[in-house]
Design an enzyme around this catalytic site. Sequence first.
Site, PDB file in Angstrom:
ATOM      1  N   LYS A 260      21.466 -54.843  55.691  1.00  0.00           N
ATOM      2  CA  LYS A 260      22.386 -53.772  56.103  1.00  0.00           C
ATOM      3  C   LYS A 260      22.683 -53.969  57.589  1.00  0.00           C
ATOM      4  O   LYS A 260      21.869 -53.644  58.449  1.00  0.00           O
ATOM      5  CB  LYS A 260      21.802 -52.380  55.895  1.00  0.00           C
ATOM      6  CG  LYS A 260      22.908 -51.325  56.050  1.00  0.00           C
ATOM      7  CD  LYS A 260      22.447 -49.982  56.533  1.00  0.00           C
ATOM      8  CE  LYS A 260      22.254 -49.849  57.997  1.00  0.00           C
ATOM      9  NZ  LYS A 260      23.470 -49.971  58.822  1.00  0.00           N
TER      10      LYS A 260
ATOM     11  N   GLU B 139      11.642 -54.454  65.736  1.00  0.00           N
ATOM     12  CA  GLU B 139      12.071 -54.934  67.057  1.00  0.00           C
ATOM     13  C   GLU B 139      12.853 -53.790  67.681  1.00  0.00           C
ATOM     14  O   GLU B 139      13.973 -53.499  67.244  1.00  0.00           O
ATOM     15  CB  GLU B 139      12.970 -56.174  66.909  1.00  0.00           C
ATOM     16  CG  GLU B 139      12.279 -57.381  66.328  1.00  0.00           C
ATOM     17  CD  GLU B 139      11.331 -58.053  67.306  1.00  0.00           C
ATOM     18  OE1 GLU B 139      11.411 -57.781  68.514  1.00  0.00           O
ATOM     19  OE2 GLU B 139      10.497 -58.851  66.847  1.00  0.00           O
TER      20      GLU B 139
ATOM     21  N   CYS C  97      18.321 -55.715  74.429  1.00  0.00           N
ATOM     22  CA  CYS C  97      17.041 -54.999  74.339  1.00  0.00           C
ATOM     23  C   CYS C  97      16.039 -55.500  75.375  1.00  0.00           C
ATOM     24  O   CYS C  97      15.242 -54.742  75.893  1.00  0.00           O
ATOM     25  CB  CYS C  97      16.471 -55.156  72.945  1.00  0.00           C
ATOM     26  SG  CYS C  97      16.454 -56.866  72.418  1.00  0.00           S
TER      27      CYS C  97
ATOM     28  N   GLU D 110      15.639 -46.208  78.142  1.00  0.00           N
ATOM     29  CA  GLU D 110      16.567 -47.324  77.922  1.00  0.00           C
ATOM     30  C   GLU D 110      18.000 -46.796  78.011  1.00  0.00           C
ATOM     31  O   GLU D 110      18.378 -45.896  77.270  1.00  0.00           O
ATOM     32  CB  GLU D 110      16.307 -47.910  76.532  1.00  0.00           C
ATOM     33  CG  GLU D 110      17.148 -49.130  76.257  1.00  0.00           C
ATOM     34  CD  GLU D 110      16.888 -49.701  74.878  1.00  0.00           C
ATOM     35  OE1 GLU D 110      16.952 -48.942  73.888  1.00  0.00           O
ATOM     36  OE2 GLU D 110      16.634 -50.915  74.787  1.00  0.00           O
TER      37      GLU D 110
HETATM   38  P1  NAD Z   1      20.129 -47.927  65.965  1.00  0.00           P
HETATM   39  O1  NAD Z   1      18.684 -47.652  65.880  1.00  0.00           O
HETATM   40  O2  NAD Z   1      21.066 -46.806  66.093  1.00  0.00           O
HETATM   41  O3  NAD Z   1      20.612 -48.734  64.672  1.00  0.00           O
HETATM   42  C1  NAD Z   1      20.067 -49.961  64.286  1.00  0.00           C
HETATM   43  C2  NAD Z   1      20.259 -50.142  62.799  1.00  0.00           C
HETATM   44  O4  NAD Z   1      19.454 -49.182  62.110  1.00  0.00           O
HETATM   45  C3  NAD Z   1      21.687 -49.891  62.310  1.00  0.00           C
HETATM   46  O5  NAD Z   1      21.974 -50.778  61.266  1.00  0.00           O
HETATM   47  C4  NAD Z   1      21.612 -48.460  61.812  1.00  0.00           C
HETATM   48  O6  NAD Z   1      22.582 -48.151  60.839  1.00  0.00           O
HETATM   49  C5  NAD Z   1      20.224 -48.425  61.217  1.00  0.00           C
HETATM   50  N1  NAD Z   1      19.611 -47.102  61.126  1.00  0.00           N
HETATM   51  C6  NAD Z   1      19.786 -46.040  61.953  1.00  0.00           C
HETATM   52  N2  NAD Z   1      19.032 -45.001  61.522  1.00  0.00           N
HETATM   53  C7  NAD Z   1      18.368 -45.423  60.420  1.00  0.00           C
HETATM   54  C8  NAD Z   1      17.460 -44.801  59.521  1.00  0.00           C
HETATM   55  N3  NAD Z   1      17.085 -43.521  59.665  1.00  0.00           N
HETATM   56  N4  NAD Z   1      16.968 -45.539  58.489  1.00  0.00           N
HETATM   57  C9  NAD Z   1      17.331 -46.831  58.325  1.00  0.00           C
HETATM   58  N5  NAD Z   1      18.217 -47.453  59.125  1.00  0.00           N
HETATM   59  C10 NAD Z   1      18.721 -46.759  60.167  1.00  0.00           C
HETATM   60  O7  NAD Z   1      20.301 -48.990  67.153  1.00  0.00           O
HETATM   61  P2  NAD Z   1      21.657 -49.604  67.721  1.00  0.00           P
HETATM   62  O8  NAD Z   1      22.307 -48.561  68.545  1.00  0.00           O
HETATM   63  O9  NAD Z   1      22.419 -50.258  66.627  1.00  0.00           O
HETATM   64  O10 NAD Z   1      21.078 -50.783  68.647  1.00  0.00           O
HETATM   65  C11 NAD Z   1      20.619 -50.573  69.924  1.00  0.00           C
HETATM   66  C12 NAD Z   1      19.110 -50.457  69.941  1.00  0.00           C
HETATM   67  O11 NAD Z   1      18.548 -51.630  69.338  1.00  0.00           O
HETATM   68  C13 NAD Z   1      18.558 -50.451  71.349  1.00  0.00           C
HETATM   69  O12 NAD Z   1      17.542 -49.483  71.432  1.00  0.00           O
HETATM   70  C14 NAD Z   1      17.982 -51.848  71.532  1.00  0.00           C
HETATM   71  O13 NAD Z   1      16.981 -51.948  72.476  1.00  0.00           O
HETATM   72  C15 NAD Z   1      17.510 -52.156  70.164  1.00  0.00           C
HETATM   73  N6  NAD Z   1      17.411 -53.616  69.981  1.00  0.00           N
HETATM   74  C16 NAD Z   1      16.176 -54.196  69.951  1.00  0.00           C
HETATM   75  C17 NAD Z   1      16.055 -55.567  69.819  1.00  0.00           C
HETATM   76  C18 NAD Z   1      14.713 -56.241  69.787  1.00  0.00           C
HETATM   77  O14 NAD Z   1      14.657 -57.389  69.359  1.00  0.00           O
HETATM   78  N7  NAD Z   1      13.647 -55.606  70.194  1.00  0.00           N
HETATM   79  C19 NAD Z   1      17.191 -56.353  69.722  1.00  0.00           C
HETATM   80  C20 NAD Z   1      18.438 -55.727  69.765  1.00  0.00           C
HETATM   81  C21 NAD Z   1      18.532 -54.346  69.885  1.00  0.00           C
END
Ligand code: NAD
Length: 469
Positions: A168, A243, A277, A375
């Site tokens: 997804k 992650e 991130c 963040e």
């Molecule tokens: P997000 O948490 O809003 O969404 C990430 C994914 O999770 C999306 O596909 C979203 O639809 C899904 N999601 C959201 N709520 C969910 C739930 N309740 N159950 C299952 N899936 C759910 O994050 P974002 O805004 O897309 O990305 C930014 C964040 O990602 C930042 O906090 C960043 O630091 C983190 N990030 C971490 C890494 C790493 O490797 N540590 C890499 C890239 C981004």
Amino acid sequence: MRHLYLNGTWRPSASNEGIDVINPATEETLDRVPAGSPADVEAAVTAARAALPSWSETPPAERGRILAAAAELIRERSDRIARIIATDMGAPYGVATRVQTLMPAGVLASYAQLAETYDFEGGQVGNSRIFREPAGVVAAITPWNYPLHQIVCKVGAALAAGCTVVLKPSEVAPLAAFAFADILDEVGLPAGVFNMISGHGPGVGEALVTHPGVDMVSFTGSTAAGRRVAALAAGAIKRVALELGGKSASVVLPDADLGAAVKVTVANAFLNSGQTCSAWTRMIVHRDRYDEAVRLAVEAARTYTVGDPFDEATRLGPLVSAAQRDRVVRYINRGQEEGARLVTGGADRPAERGFYVEPTVFAGVEPGMVVEQEEIFGPVLAIIPYTRGEDEAVAIANGTPYGLAGAVWAGDEQRAVAVARRLRTGQVAVNGGKFNPRAPFGGYKQSGLGRELGEFGLEEYLEIKAVQL
Ligand code: NAD
């Protein structure tokens, strides 16, 4: 409306709901993807389960051959894919090509190679033979900021390990996922081994995490959503890899090459408009060299020309969405209210159209301020002075709930490595050491669980069996 990739074919979603994909530079609608439904999740998980026995028994070298062909197609199509990413998430075309497209092609090729060379069956402990076996059906949930890279980190490793996958992708910048599914289709991956459902987190994501046919969840995204995913997965004691977010520190010791330290830290903080991130968004500098560091940071930040992702002069594209832009602007305002000193950039809009934010630097930031702890995920660097010795610098660096990455700068490399060892974080670059896409990547503390990339990344998707003889 686009279709979903289910059981080896492109099919319409069972739901009529769609999600508009917005170009963040123009604010225009680019495309529309399905907001998948629980019925789509059911179809995808059923296909992935049915494909598991045969894929997990396919010789690893054959799995690797298919992944290598996919990596090659990403390379061949790098211009097309980079244009997709520059358009739907706003990365400047050069970054979209090098970092967002060619790097994941390399990561996928490295998993292809690992599938061939990894010893899945040769372990021995006393009278026990040790086998590494696929974890099963994997739900991979990814964010928008490195849309292809995050997908490849999971799907490449899982498929190499012999798992089957339901992906997804993020609902915010999903188009690279569609290009990737096309590639896996073309290279002849058997039906059901890889499936993709676009959609929202609470709808599709949670249905996947809680589905009894899913053995493992690999999630990249915010710490808040990761917490929810881990809580839901705990119901069935599912294996979870997370992650999550970061607030990484670049620690500059007094004898460092200050010019290099500041220039590279600013570049790291602003890469992908700060939507990284592992970005070093806090620079911790000794008081004796603080004023000079701030001056150099302002100078460097002002070279980050904000503009259209396809303009060659552009170093900072727009943020991915209006919501992300508004969030970053709120943090910039909050920093000023807290008493941090805005030395360049700020909350004003640099353009009437597009979700742009100026490259922003705060000086005089104190440990504990919101802009020092949370963040922001935008082009905002906080510079924090320390007055006593290394212990204080290390305490500030370790003083957030996160622990994803970091940097140490010092004239004496051994001393820098000693400080790097004290940082509670999964990766540290010493004196600008280059990012290594085969080294384990992942977080301490609330930055996550588990590791991606290279052999450690592959092992996340393997169960361990001991057979006593
Ligand atoms: P997000 O948490 O809003 O969404 C990430 C994914 O999770 C999306 O596909 C979203 O639809 C899904 N999601 C959201 N709520 C969910 C739930 N309740 N159950 C299952 N899936 C759910 O994050 P974002 O805004 O897309 O990305 C930014 C964040 O990602 C930042 O906090 C960043 O630091 C983190 N990030 C971490 C890494 C790493 O490797 N540590 C890499 C890239 C981004």
